[in-house]
Write an enzyme that holds these catalytic residues in place. Structure first.
Site, PDB file in Angstrom:
ATOM      1  N   ASP A  99      17.823 -41.700  33.196  1.00 33.76           N
ATOM      2  CA  ASP A  99      16.379 -41.536  33.437  1.00 33.76           C
ATOM      3  C   ASP A  99      15.776 -40.490  32.496  1.00 33.76           C
ATOM      4  O   ASP A  99      14.940 -39.673  32.906  1.00 33.76           O
ATOM      5  CB  ASP A  99      16.097 -41.153  34.900  1.00 33.76           C
ATOM      6  CG  ASP A  99      16.444 -42.276  35.854  1.00 33.76           C
ATOM      7  OD1 ASP A  99      16.180 -43.433  35.526  1.00 33.76           O
ATOM      8  OD2 ASP A  99      17.009 -41.981  36.925  1.00 33.76           O
ATOM      9  N   LYS A 106      19.914 -42.725  16.109  1.00 35.35           N
ATOM     10  CA  LYS A 106      21.022 -41.916  15.585  1.00 35.35           C
ATOM     11  C   LYS A 106      20.864 -41.785  14.089  1.00 35.35           C
ATOM     12  O   LYS A 106      20.343 -42.692  13.426  1.00 35.35           O
ATOM     13  CB  LYS A 106      22.369 -42.587  15.886  1.00 35.35           C
ATOM     14  CG  LYS A 106      23.516 -41.606  15.915  1.00 35.35           C
ATOM     15  CD  LYS A 106      23.511 -40.828  17.214  1.00 35.35           C
ATOM     16  CE  LYS A 106      24.654 -39.884  17.348  1.00 35.35           C
ATOM     17  NZ  LYS A 106      24.717 -39.345  18.727  1.00 35.35           N
ATOM     18  N   SER A 362      18.267 -31.835  25.971  1.00 31.49           N
ATOM     19  CA  SER A 362      17.336 -32.033  24.848  1.00 31.49           C
ATOM     20  C   SER A 362      15.974 -32.482  25.377  1.00 31.49           C
ATOM     21  O   SER A 362      14.932 -32.081  24.849  1.00 31.49           O
ATOM     22  CB  SER A 362      17.865 -33.104  23.890  1.00 31.49           C
ATOM     23  OG  SER A 362      18.743 -32.532  22.960  1.00 31.49           O
TER      24      SER A 362
HETATM   25  P1  NAD Z   1      31.589 -31.026  16.416  1.00 29.15           P
HETATM   26  O1  NAD Z   1      31.464 -31.280  14.969  1.00 29.15           O
HETATM   27  O2  NAD Z   1      30.956 -29.822  17.006  1.00 29.15           O
HETATM   28  O3  NAD Z   1      33.121 -31.012  16.874  1.00 29.15           O
HETATM   29  C1  NAD Z   1      34.040 -32.025  16.611  1.00 29.15           C
HETATM   30  C2  NAD Z   1      35.408 -31.368  16.533  1.00 29.15           C
HETATM   31  O4  NAD Z   1      36.411 -32.386  16.456  1.00 29.15           O
HETATM   32  C3  NAD Z   1      35.564 -30.473  15.303  1.00 29.15           C
HETATM   33  O5  NAD Z   1      36.047 -29.204  15.702  1.00 29.15           O
HETATM   34  C4  NAD Z   1      36.549 -31.242  14.432  1.00 29.15           C
HETATM   35  O6  NAD Z   1      37.356 -30.392  13.640  1.00 29.15           O
HETATM   36  C5  NAD Z   1      37.372 -31.970  15.491  1.00 29.15           C
HETATM   37  N1  NAD Z   1      38.091 -33.138  14.987  1.00 29.15           N
HETATM   38  C6  NAD Z   1      37.728 -33.973  13.987  1.00 29.15           C
HETATM   39  N2  NAD Z   1      38.651 -34.945  13.837  1.00 29.15           N
HETATM   40  C7  NAD Z   1      39.620 -34.696  14.748  1.00 29.15           C
HETATM   41  C8  NAD Z   1      40.834 -35.331  15.098  1.00 29.15           C
HETATM   42  N3  NAD Z   1      41.254 -36.431  14.451  1.00 29.15           N
HETATM   43  N4  NAD Z   1      41.578 -34.813  16.102  1.00 29.15           N
HETATM   44  C9  NAD Z   1      41.175 -33.704  16.761  1.00 29.15           C
HETATM   45  N5  NAD Z   1      40.017 -33.054  16.487  1.00 29.15           N
HETATM   46  C10 NAD Z   1      39.260 -33.541  15.490  1.00 29.15           C
HETATM   47  O7  NAD Z   1      31.034 -32.375  17.110  1.00 29.15           O
HETATM   48  P2  NAD Z   1      30.494 -32.531  18.590  1.00 29.15           P
HETATM   49  O8  NAD Z   1      29.037 -32.328  18.573  1.00 29.15           O
HETATM   50  O9  NAD Z   1      31.361 -31.770  19.532  1.00 29.15           O
HETATM   51  O10 NAD Z   1      30.711 -34.099  18.803  1.00 29.15           O
HETATM   52  C11 NAD Z   1      31.963 -34.629  19.192  1.00 29.15           C
HETATM   53  C12 NAD Z   1      31.749 -36.002  19.785  1.00 29.15           C
HETATM   54  O11 NAD Z   1      30.852 -35.892  20.899  1.00 29.15           O
HETATM   55  C13 NAD Z   1      31.119 -37.026  18.848  1.00 29.15           C
HETATM   56  O12 NAD Z   1      31.609 -38.302  19.187  1.00 29.15           O
HETATM   57  C14 NAD Z   1      29.644 -36.943  19.204  1.00 29.15           C
HETATM   58  O13 NAD Z   1      28.948 -38.136  18.883  1.00 29.15           O
HETATM   59  C15 NAD Z   1      29.745 -36.749  20.693  1.00 29.15           C
HETATM   60  N6  NAD Z   1      28.555 -36.151  21.324  1.00 29.15           N
HETATM   61  C16 NAD Z   1      28.067 -34.941  20.923  1.00 29.15           C
HETATM   62  C17 NAD Z   1      26.962 -34.405  21.570  1.00 29.15           C
HETATM   63  C18 NAD Z   1      26.412 -33.036  21.247  1.00 29.15           C
HETATM   64  O14 NAD Z   1      25.513 -32.589  21.975  1.00 29.15           O
HETATM   65  N7  NAD Z   1      26.887 -32.353  20.245  1.00 29.15           N
HETATM   66  C19 NAD Z   1      26.334 -35.115  22.598  1.00 29.15           C
HETATM   67  C20 NAD Z   1      26.862 -36.343  22.992  1.00 29.15           C
HETATM   68  C21 NAD Z   1      27.979 -36.845  22.346  1.00 29.15           C
END
Ligand code: NAD
Length: 471
Positions: A99, A106, A362
């Site tokens: 909601d 993206k 957000s």
């Molecule tokens: P981020 O860049 O802050 O962190 C990602 C982390 O994963 C990094 O520390 C990176 O080194 C690590 N990483 C990369 N490849 C890896 C691997 N093979 N094995 C283990 N670790 C690995 O990114 P984030 O914002 O935390 O996003 C992570 C996921 O969450 C993504 O799929 C993103 O789309 C999703 N997401 C993020 C948000 C947000 O608010 N940031 C919101 C919803 C969904």
């Protein structure tokens, strides 16, 4: 991930399975499934050494049924159009489910951010924001990005500043992007919101004894053994809140390696060790795994993939030992792996629900920017006065005297941080119980992922009905 279908095909497959459980008209479902617009761009940036490099980037706006559209911006080498469109579609379904009144979007910039200086990253980010602005893909009423993999508050501040310079006189300019630093129009609690939402979602799922019994797990989060993949924004905060809620972190994985300690890891100490040595491995008292992906196969109760998509595949799903897979990342489980986990009786808490805390907060930030008013500013002291008068009336009527400490705790008015936390918790709890209700209605055909998608579709269809666009 050989044998596994593309990310976009997986999202669409999930959509089709959910659509089959509804009786919405096919033409309306086809409209919802299609991506409305994609902007693919290539622009030059000057490197610090004077050379010029061409950067490839995308922004997809999956659905304009609600405006603005909303979704993060990702900086990664693997970014491509299929992925950006898939993630934008997930955003549409996620916003509807929670909601949150946005369409999904993206963005992605194909770079390895580690290879660029801060100045180069600023030039890339500002040029990307300029490209979006030029094509009406950026603005508080049009499309509002946020952080995602590889981006954070600093990039969001650059985007806001670029937009404000270009859109002279837009009073609501700060609302063109969320996840900004608090001092630049951000909101308290946004940085940790996605991880905190993961915690609320897992806590709720673990609170229902009848759902945990088939997994052979007792109800409650306390003592549950957790493995987290990815110690970035989502993974770090999820691990931190889960540990604070009584779970035991037994495994952690980062890009350079993974560690395991059956008796538990001290998250803060692991983070300090990684900061000092540049690696998660070699942490005293923990065992290094031979390969980082082996963390997904560790013996645990809850596995939280929080790095990237396509991590649990047809190849490793049969070896996943967790009873609950809590999807912190977007699309970490391929469709083939999902089927295997389901057949093995693993509970999957799906991404479109579980990582929705970020977009939920957000939304609060965007509302704050449009209101030009910090949440709690008007009512905090008023509430405190009202609570104090109430307690004084109780003292007068009963003769009891509250201590100064009791008085201070009981009369505390809600500030921005408390209100954001409360709004996030309410949203996560409410949505989980809606998902459960749908899952129970279709118990023989739907798991939680499908049920979440059905709820999202129902809500999008209702919004089209409200608009009167489709008969
Ligand atoms: P981020 O860049 O802050 O962190 C990602 C982390 O994963 C990094 O520390 C990176 O080194 C690590 N990483 C990369 N490849 C890896 C691997 N093979 N094995 C283990 N670790 C690995 O990114 P984030 O914002 O935390 O996003 C992570 C996921 O969450 C993504 O799929 C993103 O789309 C999703 N997401 C993020 C948000 C947000 O608010 N940031 C919101 C919803 C969904």
């Amino acid at each position: 991930m050989s044998g596994d279908t593309s990310f976009l095909d997986q999202v669409n497959r999930s959509f089709d399975l959910a659509a089959a459980l509804t009786d919405h008209p096919p033409h309306l479902l086809a409209k919802i499934r299609a991506c409305d617009s994609v902007y693919r761009m290539a622009f030059p940036i000057r490197r610090d050494d004077g050379t010029v490099e061409v950067v490839h980037a995308w922004r997809a706006e999956h659905s304009h049924h609600r405006l603005p559209t909303k979704g993060g911006i990702r900086y990664a080498t693997v970014v491509n159009e299929d992925e950006v469109v898939a993630l934008a579609a997930l955003m549409t379904y996620k916003c509807a489910l929670m909601d949150v009144p946005f369409g999904g979007a993206k963005g992605g910039v194909r770079i390895d951010r580690k290879k660029y200086s801060e100045g180069e990253l600023e030039r890339i980010t500002r040029r990307y924001a300029y490209e979006l602005y030029r094509k009406n893909f950026l603005g508080p009423a049009l499309d509002v990005p946020a952080p995602d993999f590889g981006t954070g508050a600093k990039e969001m501040a650059w985007i806001a500043d670029t937009y404000i310079q270009l859109s002279t006189g837009d009073l609501n300019g700060l609302g063109c992007v969320t996840g900004k630093p608090v001092a630049q129009g951000g909101i308290r609690g946004r940085a940790e919101a996605t991880g905190r939402g993961v915690y609320f979602g897992v806590r709720e799922a673990c609170a229902v004894a009848e759902d945990l019994k088939p997994l052979g797990l007792p109800e409650g989060l306390a003592g549950k053994r957790v493995v987290v993949q990815g110690l970035g924004n989502v993974g770090y905060h999820a691990a931190n809140f889960l540990a604070g809620g009584g779970a035991v972190i037994v495994g952690l994985a980062e890009s350079e390696g993974a560690i395991h300690a059956p008796d538990g890891l001290d998250l803060a100490a692991v983070v300090a060790h990684r900061r000092a040595t540049g690696r998660i491995t070699g942490f005293p008292g923990a065992t290094d795994l031979a390969h980082t992906t082996l963390a997904l196969e560790l013996d645990c109760d809850i596995l939280v993939p929080a790095a990237l998509e396509n991590q649990i595949t047809a190849a490793n799903a049969p070896r996943v030992k967790a009873k609950i897979v809590a999807e912190g990342a977007n699309g970490p489980t391929t469709a083939e792996a999902d089927a295997i986990l389901r057949q093995r009786g693993v509970m999957v808490i799906p991404d479109i629900y579980l990582n929705a805390g970020g977009v939920t907060v957000s939304y609060f930030e965007w509302v704050k920017n449009l209101d030009h008013l910090r949440f709690g500013r008007m009512e905090k002291r008023f509430e405190e006065g009202a609570y104090r008068r109430l307690l004084q009336a109780v003292e007068g009527a009963t003769g009891k005297r509250f201590t100064a400490a009791e008085m201070a705790t009981a009369t505390q008015g809600a500030d921005e941080e408390a209100l954001v936390g409360s709004g996030l918790e309410e949203t996560m709890v409410q949505a989980w119980h809606e998902v459960r209700t749908t899952r129970n209605k279709h118990r023989d055909r739907a798991d939680f992922r499908l049920a979440a998608m059905v709820n999202a579709l129902d809500k999008i269809v209702h919004s089209y009905e409200d608009l009167g666009i489709f008969p």
